[in-house]
Design a protein around this motif. Structure first.
Motif, mmCIF file in Angstrom:
data_model
loop_
_atom_site.group_PDB
_atom_site.id
_atom_site.type_symbol
_atom_site.label_atom_id
_atom_site.label_comp_id
_atom_site.label_asym_id
_atom_site.label_seq_id
_atom_site.Cartn_x
_atom_site.Cartn_y
_atom_site.Cartn_z
ATOM 1 N N THR A 1 -8.707 50.447 0.370
ATOM 2 C CA THR A 1 -9.600 51.591 0.134
ATOM 3 C C THR A 1 -9.810 52.374 1.423
ATOM 4 O O THR A 1 -9.717 53.604 1.446
ATOM 5 C CB THR A 1 -10.963 51.096 -0.415
ATOM 6 O OG1 THR A 1 -10.728 50.265 -1.547
ATOM 7 C CG2 THR A 1 -11.858 52.259 -0.817
ATOM 8 N N ARG A 2 -10.071 51.652 2.507
ATOM 9 C CA ARG A 2 -10.318 52.328 3.794
ATOM 10 C C ARG A 2 -9.109 53.131 4.252
ATOM 11 O O ARG A 2 -9.238 54.165 4.889
ATOM 12 C CB ARG A 2 -10.631 51.287 4.868
ATOM 13 C CG ARG A 2 -12.023 50.770 4.738
ATOM 14 C CD ARG A 2 -12.641 50.692 6.119
ATOM 15 N NE ARG A 2 -13.784 49.822 6.057
ATOM 16 C CZ ARG A 2 -14.152 49.017 7.020
ATOM 17 N NH1 ARG A 2 -13.451 48.953 8.128
ATOM 18 N NH2 ARG A 2 -15.205 48.280 6.899
ATOM 19 N N GLU B 1 -17.855 50.255 -2.936
ATOM 20 C CA GLU B 1 -16.918 51.148 -2.218
ATOM 21 C C GLU B 1 -15.494 51.111 -2.784
ATOM 22 O O GLU B 1 -14.635 51.869 -2.348
ATOM 23 C CB GLU B 1 -16.882 50.811 -0.720
ATOM 24 C CG GLU B 1 -16.313 49.451 -0.369
ATOM 25 C CD GLU B 1 -17.399 48.414 -0.106
ATOM 26 O OE1 GLU B 1 -18.455 48.488 -0.776
ATOM 27 O OE2 GLU B 1 -17.189 47.544 0.755
ATOM 28 N N THR C 1 -10.832 46.249 -0.008
ATOM 29 C CA THR C 1 -11.580 47.097 0.936
ATOM 30 C C THR C 1 -10.622 47.698 1.972
ATOM 31 O O THR C 1 -10.717 48.885 2.316
ATOM 32 C CB THR C 1 -12.686 46.274 1.638
ATOM 33 O OG1 THR C 1 -13.632 45.879 0.653
ATOM 34 C CG2 THR C 1 -13.388 47.074 2.725
ATOM 35 N N GLN D 1 -14.388 51.092 12.358
ATOM 36 C CA GLN D 1 -14.995 51.676 11.140
ATOM 37 C C GLN D 1 -14.493 53.090 10.892
ATOM 38 O O GLN D 1 -14.351 53.852 11.805
ATOM 39 C CB GLN D 1 -16.513 51.720 11.289
ATOM 40 C CG GLN D 1 -17.150 50.344 11.286
ATOM 41 C CD GLN D 1 -17.140 49.660 9.924
ATOM 42 O OE1 GLN D 1 -17.259 50.326 8.905
ATOM 43 N NE2 GLN D 1 -16.965 48.361 9.909
#
Ligand code: SF4
Ligand code: SF4
Length: 394
Positions: free
Chosen positions: A177-178, A144, A174, A394
Motif C-alpha cells: 500500500t505504501r 490503511e 501495508t 514514513q
C-alpha cells in the motif's frame, strides 16, 4: 515386483512404479534417520525412523506386509519437512512417498488420524480448518489497506494468517500500500489452499477446495498470487498445477511468497531501507519456503539490506534447517511432539546469542510464539516484513 492394483497409488500407475522402484534403491545409510525431527520422539525405536518406514513400504508394496494401526500412526508422525529427502543418498522422493501412502491409508479407511478428520469436517463445512465463518476472513485488513476490484496481484491470505496470525499478512499488505502497488483481495471467498488436506492424504476434499480456489482466481483475472504463508505458497506453486489438469480448470498465474516480492522491489530500488533497525537476529528457514521452494537467499538479501541488522546463523540453516514441528498435520494430532520440536529449534536460536528470531511463515510464527511462552525464552520473535517495514522511512 508388484504394486497393488486396488491402491490409489496404483491408480496413478506412473507414480506407483516410480515409488516402488525408488524404495528399492534405499541404501539403508540412515542419513534420513539422523536428520528427521520426529524420529527422536519414537523412544529410540528404529521403526519410527524414515529408513524403517521405507523398508516397511517396500514390503507393503510387494504384498509382504500390511498396514497395521501402528504403522499408520508412525506414517503420520512426519511434518513433511523434506529434510530426509535432501540427505537421501539415492534421491528417493520421500515426501511424495509419505503423502501418497497417506492417501492410500485414507482410501482404505485406515486413516487419517482423529485430529485430521476434524480438520476435514471443518474445512468441508466452513472452507477453512479453523471453522471460522467466511465473514471474518477479511478482518485482518487495516484501515490503511485499499484492495481494488481487479489488479495483477491477488492477495491470498491463507487461513492461518487470516484467522490466527495476521501480522505478516497485514505488514506485507501495508508495504504494498505504501509503495502504491495495486492489489486485489477476495476476502470471504477464499477457501483453504488445501495444504492440510493434501499433506494428510484427504484428497477428495482437497480437490473440492482447490476447485473453488481455481474458480475464484480465474474470476479475478489476476496474474500473480501473493501470499505470506509457506504452506499456501508451496501448495499453490507445486500442487495446483497437477490439480488444474485433473479438474480441467485454468490456472494461468504466477505464485509468489511475499519474500520474493520484497526482493524484487528491493532490486528495482522501489524499497529503500534507510532507518536503522538495531537488532541482532537469527533466521529460521520455514521448511515449505526454504527446502520446498529454494528461497534461502531472498530473506537473507532482505535482512542484509536493512541498516543495523546483524545476522547470526544457527548451525542448522538453509537446506539443513530444522523444522518448527508444525507441518504435515503433526501440530494438529501430535501437539506435544510439535511443541517439543519447536522448543528444540528455539533453543538453537537462543544459543546464537541473537535477540530476535525472525521467520517468514505464519505457521512457524505460531509455533515459536507458543514455544517462547512455554519456555520463557529470552528472545523476541519477528516476521521478516516487520523488520523491513521498520526500516522504511514514513
Ligand atoms: S519429511 Fe521430515 S519429519 Fe518426515 S520423515 Fe522426512 S525428515 Fe522426518
Ligand atoms: S537416506 Fe535414503 S538411502 Fe539412506 S536410509 Fe534413508 S531412505 Fe534409505
Amino acid at each position: 515386483m508388484s504394486t497393488r492394483e486396488h491402491s490409489p497409488i496404483a491408480c496413478n500407475a506412473a507414480l506407483a512404479k516410480m515409488l516402488a522402484e525408488a524404495v528399492d534403491t534405499c541404501a539403508r545409510c540412515g542419513f534420513c534417520k539422523v536428520s528427521c525431527p520426529t524420529y527422536p520422539f519414537g523412544g529410540g525405536f528404529e521403526t519410527f525412523s524414515p529408513r524403517a518406514k521405507v523398508a516397511f513400504l517396500k514390503d507393503y508394496f510387494e504384498d509382504r506386509d500390511v498396514l497395521t494401526p501402528e504403522w499408520v500412526d508412525r506414517l503420520y508422525r512426519c511434518t513433511t519437512c523434506e529434510r530426509c529427502q535432501t540427505v537421501c543418498q539415492t534421491a528417493i522422493p520421500l515426501v511424495a512417498l509419505w503423502e501418497s501412502v497417506r492417501a492410500d491409508i485414507v482410501t482404505k479407511g485406515l486413516g487419517p488420524m482423529p485430529a485430521h478428520k476434524k480438520l476435514r469436517a471443518l474445512a468441508e463445512e466452513h472452507g477453512n480448518p479453523y471453522g471460522e465463518p467466511a465473514s471474518k476472513q477479511s478482518q485482518w485488513l487495516l484501515p490503511e489497506h485499499h484492495p481494488v476490484e481487479t489488479a495483477d496481484i491477488l492477495i491470498f491470505g491463507g487461513c492461518t494468517a487470516s484467522y490466527r496470525m495476521p501480522s505478516m499478512l497485514q505488514t506485507g499488505v501495508t508495504i504494498l500500500t505504501r509503495l502504491g502497488v495495486p492489489y486485489a483481495y477476495a476476502g470471504g471467498e477464499e477457501h483453504c489452499c488445501a495444504s492440510p488436506l493434501l499433506r494428510t492424504g484427504q484428497l477428495d476434499v482437497a480437490g473440492e477446495l482447490i476447485g473453488k480456489n481455481l474458480d475464484l482466481i480465474a474470476r479475478t483475472g489476476a496474474r500473480t498470487i501473493v501470499t505470506p504463508c509457506g504452506g499456501c505458497s508451496k501448495t499453490l506453486k507445486q500442487d495446483y498445477p497437477a490439480w488444474t489438469e485433473k479438474l480441467g480448470k485454468p490456472f494461468n498465474v504466477t505464485v509468489r511468497h511475499f519474500s520474493e516480492v520484497y526482493v524484487d522491489l528491493l532490486r528495482q530500488g522501489r524499497i529503500k531501507p534507510s532507518v536503522a533497525v538495531n537488532k541482532t537476529v537469527t533466521f529460521h528457514d520455514p521448511c515449505h519456503v526454504g527446502r520446498s521452494q529454494g528461497l534461502f537467499d531472498e530473506p537473507r538479501e532482505i535482512l542484509a539490506a536493512i541498516p543495523g541488522i546483524k545476522l547470526l546463523e544457527m548451525p542448522r540453516c538453509r537446506e539443513s534447517s530444522r523444522c518448527c514441528g508444525a507441518g504435515g498435520g503433526v501440530k494438529a494430532n501430535y501437539p506435544q511432539m510439535a511443541s517439543a520440536i519447536a522448543r528444540e529449534r528455539l533453543d538453537e536460536a537462543v544459543a546464537t546469542g541473537a535477540d530476535t528470531l525472525v521467520t517468514m511463515c505464519p505457521f512457524c510464527q505460531g509455533s515459536f510464539s507458543q514455544a517462547i511462552k512455554e519456555s520463557d525464552a529470552s528472545i523476541g520473535l519477528s516476521g521478516l516484513e516487520e523488520l523491513l517495514l521498520a526500516s522504511l522511512a514514513q
